[in-house]
Every structure is written in structure tokens, then in C-alpha cells.
Design a protein around this motif. Structure first.
Motif, PDB file in Angstrom:
ATOM      1  N   ASN B  43       0.831  -1.210   0.000  1.00 18.22           N
ATOM      2  CA  ASN B  43       0.000   0.000   0.000  1.00 18.22           C
ATOM      3  C   ASN B  43       0.857   1.248   0.000  1.00 18.22           C
ATOM      4  OD1 ASN B  43      -2.643  -0.875  -0.101  1.00 18.22           O
ATOM      5  ND2 ASN B  43      -2.609  -1.486   2.034  1.00 18.22           N
ATOM      6  N   ILE B  44       1.976   1.210   0.715  1.00 17.55           N
ATOM      7  CA  ILE B  44       2.843   2.392   0.746  1.00 17.55           C
ATOM      8  C   ILE B  44       3.477   2.616  -0.623  1.00 17.55           C
ATOM      9  CG2 ILE B  44       4.989   3.275   1.719  1.00 17.55           C
ATOM     10  CD1 ILE B  44       4.090   2.012   4.378  1.00 17.55           C
ATOM     11  N   ILE B  45       3.806   1.528  -1.315  1.00 14.76           N
ATOM     12  CA  ILE B  45       4.316   1.671  -2.688  1.00 14.76           C
ATOM     13  C   ILE B  45       3.275   2.379  -3.553  1.00 14.76           C
ATOM     14  CG2 ILE B  45       4.955   0.393  -4.761  1.00 14.76           C
ATOM     15  CD1 ILE B  45       6.198  -1.693  -2.970  1.00 14.76           C
ATOM     16  N   ALA B  46       2.008   1.969  -3.417  1.00 11.75           N
ATOM     17  CA  ALA B  46       0.950   2.613  -4.198  1.00 11.75           C
ATOM     18  C   ALA B  46       0.828   4.091  -3.839  1.00 11.75           C
ATOM     19  CB  ALA B  46      -0.377   1.901  -3.958  1.00 11.75           C
ATOM     20  N   LEU B  47       0.936   4.415  -2.547  1.00 12.95           N
ATOM     21  CA  LEU B  47       0.855   5.817  -2.126  1.00 12.95           C
ATOM     22  C   LEU B  47       1.984   6.632  -2.748  1.00 12.95           C
ATOM     23  CD1 LEU B  47      -0.093   6.039   1.645  1.00 12.95           C
ATOM     24  CD2 LEU B  47      -1.210   7.085  -0.285  1.00 12.95           C
ATOM     25  N   ILE B  48       3.182   6.059  -2.770  1.00 15.53           N
ATOM     26  CA  ILE B  48       4.325   6.790  -3.331  1.00 15.53           C
ATOM     27  C   ILE B  48       4.113   7.048  -4.826  1.00 15.53           C
ATOM     28  CG2 ILE B  48       6.776   6.618  -3.854  1.00 15.53           C
ATOM     29  CD1 ILE B  48       7.086   5.113  -1.215  1.00 15.53           C
ATOM     30  N   ILE B  49       3.561   6.055  -5.518  1.00 17.24           N
ATOM     31  CA  ILE B  49       3.312   6.235  -6.957  1.00 17.24           C
ATOM     32  C   ILE B  49       2.288   7.334  -7.184  1.00 17.24           C
ATOM     33  CG2 ILE B  49       2.400   5.103  -8.998  1.00 17.24           C
ATOM     34  CD1 ILE B  49       3.443   2.491  -7.639  1.00 17.24           C
ATOM     35  N   LEU B  50       1.198   7.303  -6.385  1.00 16.56           N
ATOM     36  CA  LEU B  50       0.179   8.350  -6.528  1.00 16.56           C
ATOM     37  C   LEU B  50       0.771   9.712  -6.194  1.00 16.56           C
ATOM     38  CD1 LEU B  50      -2.955   6.630  -4.984  1.00 16.56           C
ATOM     39  CD2 LEU B  50      -2.390   6.954  -7.365  1.00 16.56           C
ATOM     40  N   PHE B  51       1.648   9.751  -5.207  1.00 15.56           N
ATOM     41  CA  PHE B  51       2.284  11.022  -4.848  1.00 15.56           C
ATOM     42  C   PHE B  51       3.127  11.552  -6.005  1.00 15.56           C
ATOM     43  CE2 PHE B  51       5.840  13.307  -2.785  1.00 15.56           C
ATOM     44  CZ  PHE B  51       5.101  14.340  -2.261  1.00 15.56           C
ATOM     45  N   GLY B  52       3.817  10.638  -6.700  1.00 14.59           N
ATOM     46  CA  GLY B  52       4.601  11.064  -7.852  1.00 14.59           C
ATOM     47  C   GLY B  52       3.724  11.659  -8.937  1.00 14.59           C
ATOM     48  N   ILE B  53       2.581  11.013  -9.206  1.00 17.90           N
ATOM     49  CA  ILE B  53       1.661  11.544 -10.218  1.00 17.90           C
ATOM     50  C   ILE B  53       1.162  12.925  -9.786  1.00 17.90           C
ATOM     51  CG2 ILE B  53      -0.531  11.191 -11.383  1.00 17.90           C
ATOM     52  CD1 ILE B  53      -0.111   8.259 -11.210  1.00 17.90           C
ATOM     53  N   GLN B  54       0.838  13.048  -8.484  1.00 18.60           N
ATOM     54  CA  GLN B  54       0.310  14.324  -7.998  1.00 18.60           C
ATOM     55  C   GLN B  54       1.353  15.437  -8.112  1.00 18.60           C
ATOM     56  OE1 GLN B  54      -0.182  15.021  -3.890  1.00 18.60           O
ATOM     57  NE2 GLN B  54      -2.202  15.903  -4.133  1.00 18.60           N
ATOM     58  N   GLN B  55       2.583  15.105  -7.785  1.00 20.29           N
ATOM     59  CA  GLN B  55       3.634  16.114  -7.879  1.00 20.29           C
ATOM     60  C   GLN B  55       3.747  16.639  -9.296  1.00 20.29           C
ATOM     61  OE1 GLN B  55       5.911  17.566  -5.577  1.00 20.29           O
ATOM     62  NE2 GLN B  55       4.171  16.903  -4.375  1.00 20.29           N
ATOM     63  N   ARG B  56       3.766  15.738 -10.273  1.00 14.91           N
ATOM     64  CA  ARG B  56       3.939  16.181 -11.640  1.00 14.91           C
ATOM     65  C   ARG B  56       2.718  16.935 -12.141  1.00 14.91           C
ATOM     66  NH1 ARG B  56       8.357  15.801 -14.931  1.00 14.91           N
ATOM     67  NH2 ARG B  56       7.032  17.040 -16.250  1.00 14.91           N
ATOM     68  N   SER B  57       1.500  16.461 -11.769  1.00 11.08           N
ATOM     69  CA  SER B  57       0.319  17.115 -12.315  1.00 11.08           C
ATOM     70  C   SER B  57       0.117  18.490 -11.700  1.00 11.08           C
ATOM     71  CB  SER B  57      -0.916  16.243 -12.115  1.00 11.08           C
ATOM     72  OG  SER B  57      -1.185  16.100 -10.750  1.00 11.08           O
ATOM     73  N   THR B  58       0.417  18.648 -10.400  1.00  9.10           N
ATOM     74  CA  THR B  58       0.282  19.983  -9.822  1.00  9.10           C
ATOM     75  C   THR B  58       1.400  20.884 -10.303  1.00  9.10           C
ATOM     76  OG1 THR B  58       1.438  19.168  -7.895  1.00  9.10           O
ATOM     77  CG2 THR B  58      -0.938  19.297  -7.754  1.00  9.10           C
ATOM     78  N   ASP B  59       2.557  20.308 -10.589  1.00 10.30           N
ATOM     79  CA  ASP B  59       3.644  21.080 -11.164  1.00 10.30           C
ATOM     80  C   ASP B  59       3.201  21.656 -12.502  1.00 10.30           C
ATOM     81  OD1 ASP B  59       6.160  22.090 -11.716  1.00 10.30           O
ATOM     82  OD2 ASP B  59       6.718  20.279 -12.785  1.00 10.30           O
ATOM     83  N   LEU B  60       2.474  20.835 -13.250  1.00 14.76           N
ATOM     84  CA  LEU B  60       1.989  21.319 -14.539  1.00 14.76           C
ATOM     85  C   LEU B  60       0.923  22.375 -14.361  1.00 14.76           C
ATOM     86  CD1 LEU B  60       1.587  18.277 -16.872  1.00 14.76           C
ATOM     87  CD2 LEU B  60       3.155  20.165 -17.023  1.00 14.76           C
ATOM     88  N   LEU B  61      -0.054  22.090 -13.491  1.00 16.20           N
ATOM     89  CA  LEU B  61      -1.210  22.976 -13.415  1.00 16.20           C
ATOM     90  C   LEU B  61      -0.881  24.265 -12.694  1.00 16.20           C
ATOM     91  CD1 LEU B  61      -4.077  20.509 -12.645  1.00 16.20           C
ATOM     92  CD2 LEU B  61      -3.541  21.645 -14.767  1.00 16.20           C
TER      93      LEU B  61
END
Lengths: 135, 95
Positions: B43-61
Motif C-alpha cells: 500500500n505504501i508503494i501505491a501511495l508513493i506512486i500516486l504522490f509522484g503523479i500528484q507532484q507532476r500534475s500539480t507542477d503542470l497545473l
């Protein structure tokens, strides 16, 4: 990043989160360890697979390159999760010796592989009375 | 759309982690606790992956839009002070 790609990423994230949640609910709710083992090993692994696929599609759409990290994580996770589940089940069988009594006969000269040693290369018949020696 | 999906994903993974923690503390046998820790890792691996997606998408937006705004602002503010422009104005004003 096109809307279709964004929708695909969102769908994969939602499916992955749902599978993670279902796996953990199953681990809490199921009655026995051997049934409890099913939920995390299948549903949770699938949930992480969904999140990894979402990450792959997202970064592929963002940068136009295929990122290989997710493939590696998926490969190693899908390799190690069944192994750990297998050994958890074996350890559980070794902790509960009363589970041996309900086993059907193997129909072979040697006993069940978890409880009795495998027949060596020099002795193809094994030893049938080894089962009694354990207890 | 990704923002809401990420919210759901974070909520689901966090709730799953809490359920795992409950099984870790409650688990009757040792193997239950081992299984709980194993699932927590996934589950923590999944959280880290989602965090990576969030970082990039908020970086974009947010991030790139913010950088663009600051650059536009500085551009408008500092343009009159640019040396070439000032010299031009001075030489044009008083011959």
C-alpha cells in the motif's frame, strides 16, 4: 495531454484505489488466515498494478517517453508477492500441527511436501513412517 | 479529472493502510502480523506512486502557471528600466 489520456489515467487510479481498499477490507473481514491470505495477495497486488499502469500512461502522455521504472516495480512486485504469500501459508501450516490430521492420503509413497521431507535422489520411495516421527 | 481521481486514490490507500494497521495490532497469530506488514508495504508503494503523479500534475497545473505569471509581471515591471530602453528615452527626450 489530451482529455482521453487524462480520463484513462483517472480511471486506472480509481480502479487501483478500489482494489487496494477491497484487498485490505478482505484482510480484516475474512475469518481465517488461509482465507485472509487471498485478499491482499490478489486484490492489493492488482491495485498496485493499476496505480503503476496509471503512472506509466501519465508520464508517457506527459513526456512522450516510456518510463521503465514502473515496469521494473511491477515485475519485482509480481515476482515477490506470491512467494511471500506462499511462505506465509507454509509457516502457518507449520504453526498449526492439528491441520495435518485432516489431510487426505497422498496416494504416493511419500507424504505431503510441506510436512514430510522430499524423497532424496537415492531413495525414490521415501519413508512413509516419517509422518509419525514428526508427531 | 486527475485531481479528483488522485483524491479518491489517496483516500482509498490511506484507509487500506489503517485497516492493515488494525490487523497488525489485532492479528491473533504471528503470521497475521507478517501478512499485515507485507500488505502495508504494498500500500505504501501505491501511495508513493500516486504522490509522484500528484507532484507532476500539480507542477503542470500550478507551478508552470505561477512561473509564467511571475515572469510576465517582472517583464512588465522591468521593461521600462531596461538599459537600452532608458538610453533611448534619454537621448530622445533631451537632444
Amino acid at each position: 495531454m489530451t482529455f482521453v489520456l487524462e480520463l484513462l489515467v483517472s480511471l486506472l487510479i480509481v480502479a487501483g484505489g478500489a482494489f487496494l481498499l477491497i484487498g485490505s477490507i478482505g484482510m480484516v473481514k475474512l475469518p481465517d488466515l488461509l482465507t485472509r491470505l487471498h485478499a491482499p495477495t490478489k486484490a492489493t497486488t492488482l491495485g498496485v498494478g493499476g496505480a503503476l499502469a496509471a503512472s506509466m500512461v501519465f508520464f508517457a502522455g506527459l513526456e512522450g517517453t516510456l518510463s521503465i521504472h514502473e515496469v521494473l516495480i511491477t515485475a519485482f512486485l509480481f515476482m515477490t508477492a506470491p512467494i511471500s504469500a506462499h511462505f506465509i501459508a507454509k509457516a502457518h501450516l507449520h504453526e498449526h500441527t492439528e491441520l495435518r490430521d485432516g489431510l487426505p492420503p497422498t496416494g504416493r509413497p511419500y507424504g505431503w511436501s510441506t510436512f514430510d521431507a522430499a524423497p532424496g535422489p537415492g531413495e525414490p520411495d521415501g519413508e512413509d513412517d516419517r509422518r509419525g516421527a514428526h508427531d | 479529472v486527475i485531481e479528483y481521481a488522485l483524491q479518491f486514490g489517496f483516500a482509498a490507500a490511506s484507509l487500506a493502510l489503517l485497516l492493515n494497521l488494525w490487523r497488525l495490532l489485532r492479528g491473533p497469530a504471528l503470521m497475521d502480523r507478517v501478512l499485515a506488514v507485507d500488505t502495508m508495504v504494498i500500500n505504501i508503494i501505491a501511495l508513493i506512486i500516486l504522490f509522484g503523479i500528484q507532484q507532476r500534475s500539480t507542477d503542470l497545473l500550478r507551478g508552470r502557471a505561477a512561473v509564467r505569471d511571475v515572469r510576465l509581471h517582472l517583464h512588465r515591471r522591468l521593461l521600462p528600466l531596461h538599459p537600452a530602453r532608458r538610453r533611448h528615452r534619454v537621448s530622445g527626450g533631451r537632444p
